[in-house]
Design a protein around this motif. Structure first.
Motif, mmCIF file in Angstrom:
data_model
loop_
_atom_site.group_PDB
_atom_site.id
_atom_site.type_symbol
_atom_site.label_atom_id
_atom_site.label_comp_id
_atom_site.label_asym_id
_atom_site.label_seq_id
_atom_site.Cartn_x
_atom_site.Cartn_y
_atom_site.Cartn_z
ATOM 1 N N UNK A 1 24.388 71.606 67.479
ATOM 2 C CA UNK A 1 23.686 70.348 67.774
ATOM 3 C C UNK A 1 24.082 69.757 69.133
ATOM 4 N N UNK A 2 24.904 70.455 69.906
ATOM 5 C CA UNK A 2 25.258 69.958 71.242
ATOM 6 C C UNK A 2 24.055 70.031 72.166
ATOM 7 N N UNK A 3 23.857 68.998 73.004
ATOM 8 C CA UNK A 3 22.730 69.047 73.943
ATOM 9 C C UNK A 3 22.786 70.266 74.874
ATOM 10 N N UNK A 4 24.009 70.698 75.243
ATOM 11 C CA UNK A 4 24.123 71.822 76.195
ATOM 12 C C UNK A 4 23.753 73.167 75.563
ATOM 13 N N UNK B 1 26.875 78.396 81.510
ATOM 14 C CA UNK B 1 28.276 77.955 81.540
ATOM 15 C C UNK B 1 28.445 76.634 80.800
ATOM 16 N N UNK B 2 27.480 75.724 80.968
ATOM 17 C CA UNK B 2 27.562 74.437 80.260
ATOM 18 C C UNK B 2 27.428 74.638 78.752
ATOM 19 N N UNK B 3 26.587 75.595 78.347
ATOM 20 C CA UNK B 3 26.372 75.840 76.911
ATOM 21 C C UNK B 3 27.644 76.341 76.233
ATOM 22 N N UNK B 4 28.492 77.018 77.017
ATOM 23 C CA UNK B 4 29.715 77.584 76.441
ATOM 24 C C UNK B 4 30.973 76.840 76.882
ATOM 25 N N UNK B 5 30.776 75.699 77.561
ATOM 26 C CA UNK B 5 31.916 74.851 77.924
ATOM 27 C C UNK B 5 31.402 73.423 77.984
ATOM 28 N N UNK B 6 31.094 72.886 76.799
ATOM 29 C CA UNK B 6 30.417 71.595 76.704
ATOM 30 C C UNK B 6 31.346 70.445 77.059
ATOM 31 N N UNK B 7 30.728 69.318 77.395
ATOM 32 C CA UNK B 7 31.464 68.141 77.875
ATOM 33 C C UNK B 7 32.397 67.569 76.808
ATOM 34 N N UNK C 1 32.602 75.385 60.676
ATOM 35 C CA UNK C 1 32.199 73.980 60.799
ATOM 36 C C UNK C 1 32.037 73.607 62.274
ATOM 37 N N UNK C 2 32.938 74.094 63.130
ATOM 38 C CA UNK C 2 32.830 73.805 64.563
ATOM 39 C C UNK C 2 31.591 74.465 65.153
ATOM 40 N N UNK C 3 31.278 75.675 64.678
ATOM 41 C CA UNK C 3 30.064 76.324 65.182
ATOM 42 C C UNK C 3 28.814 75.514 64.812
ATOM 43 N N UNK C 4 28.785 74.964 63.609
ATOM 44 C CA UNK C 4 27.659 74.096 63.221
ATOM 45 C C UNK C 4 27.540 72.913 64.179
ATOM 46 N N UNK C 5 28.697 72.370 64.601
ATOM 47 C CA UNK C 5 28.672 71.255 65.561
ATOM 48 C C UNK C 5 28.162 71.729 66.926
ATOM 49 N N UNK C 6 28.556 72.939 67.346
ATOM 50 C CA UNK C 6 28.059 73.496 68.617
ATOM 51 C C UNK C 6 26.533 73.534 68.615
#
Ligand code: AVJ
Length: 322
Positions: free
Chosen positions: A49-52, A203-209, A42-47
């Protein structure tokens, strides 16, 4: 809907792996497949849709844009197997394009039961598409799928979302070779792989805000607490994303914030962590477009076509088994 599953094996395999991985000296490392329990999926599904995290959108854009051309290059009749279907959202474009030419069997092969269920829900309603899920490791599932088809039926294997990036380069190439030995001449593999890009973007893609990726990573500790009765204090670890320039890979680590000993009764061990010591939980290798073609050729495939997204460097490569 039919699902072929191997139920009880996972927990004990997880326990055994945790024991082996966390008691050995040197860098601790857990296989990234364990990130995907129900919460992790479920968390991966949320990742996604993250802008980063541009990766999934780039993959989906390419598939939507080129599905017609991809399908036009395939032999007929053909069945579709997908390695690690996840929610199956991106696969819709391919299945819809195929179903305009033929009734299509679709076999998602996925070790996460919740992801498999989501995939069946997502794609179960397409006209002229029948789904048979395989809750199995990739190659086992693929062998089972390849065995059940008749002599004239070809196979399209989908390996999307840059899952190949979780293997190191040699293992990735070895995996392609394994897939190729299961296939017949003329069968196809569509490989989605993330490409090298500026380090700051990675780095932003794998450590989002928002901290979704951090939660995704820390969930592995929570999973050990849930399934193995472990005593991890999640506040005593933090998520870290690192980029290894030489290896061209993102690494996810869980960094111990203090010296600590953690009991894991279900795995029969009590690993110790020094302050700053890490558990390495995932690698995500990044590729050059030509490198993917070379790997595929060494793995037994002939490159048929490659499409690259303009917005977020990502490649879809269509390969034919020789
Ligand atoms: C699903 C393996 C492709 O490596 O980018 C996303 C998993 N890890 N954010 C990736 C992931 C952290 C993802 N793959």
């Amino acid at each position: 809907m039919l699902t072929h599953s191997l139920p009880t094996r996972h927990v004990s395999e997880f326990a055994q792996c945790v024991r082996e991985c966390l008691t050995k000296a040197g860098q601790r490392e857990l296989p990234s497949k364990y990130l995907y329990d129900e919460v992790g999926s479920a968390l991966f599904e949320a990742i996604c849709v993250l802008p980063e995290y541009g990766l999934t959108r780039a993959d989906a854009r390419l598939l939507e844009k080129h599905a017609g051309e991809i399908v036009a290059r395939l032999p007929f009749p053909i069945e579709v197997a997908e390695l690690g279907s996840g929610s199956g959202k991106k696969t819709r474009w391919i299945l819809e394009a195929l179903s305009q030419r033929q009734r299509t069997y679709y076999y998602p092969i996925e070790i996460s039961p919740s992801a498999l269920a989501a995939c069946e829900k997502e794609l179960g309603q397409i006209d002229l598409v029948s789904i048979v899920g395989y809750e199995q490791p990739y190659l086992e599932g693929l062998r089972a799928v390849a065995k059940r088809r008749d002599d004239r039926e070809h196979l399209l294997v989908l390996f999307l979302g840059s899952t190949i990036g979780n293997f190191d380069r040699a293992a990735g190439e070895g995996f392609l070779r394994e897939v190729c030995t299961i296939l017949r001449t003329g069968d196809a593999l569509l490989l989605g792989a993330d490409l090298v890009k500026p380090i700051a973007l990675l780095l932003a893609a794998y450590d989002d805000a928002v901290g979704v990726t951090s939660a995704f990573n820390l969930n592995l500790l929570a999973r050990m607490n849930r399934e193995l009765g472990a005593g991890f204090d999640l506040a005593a670890f933090r998520h870290a994303a690192r980029y290894d320039v030489y290896e061209r890979r993102i690494e996810m680590h869980l960094v111990s914030l203090r010296e600590q000993t953690v009991a894991i009764p279900g795995a029969g061990c009590r690993p110790q962590f020094a302050e700053g010591e890490t558990i390495w939980t995932e690698s995500s290798y990044k590729y050059q477009p030509e490198e993917l073609l070379e790997m595929a050729v060494r793995g037994g495939f002939r490159p048929e076509a490659q499409w690259v997204d303009e917005q977020w460097p990502f490649a879809e490569t269509l390969l034919v088994a020789e």
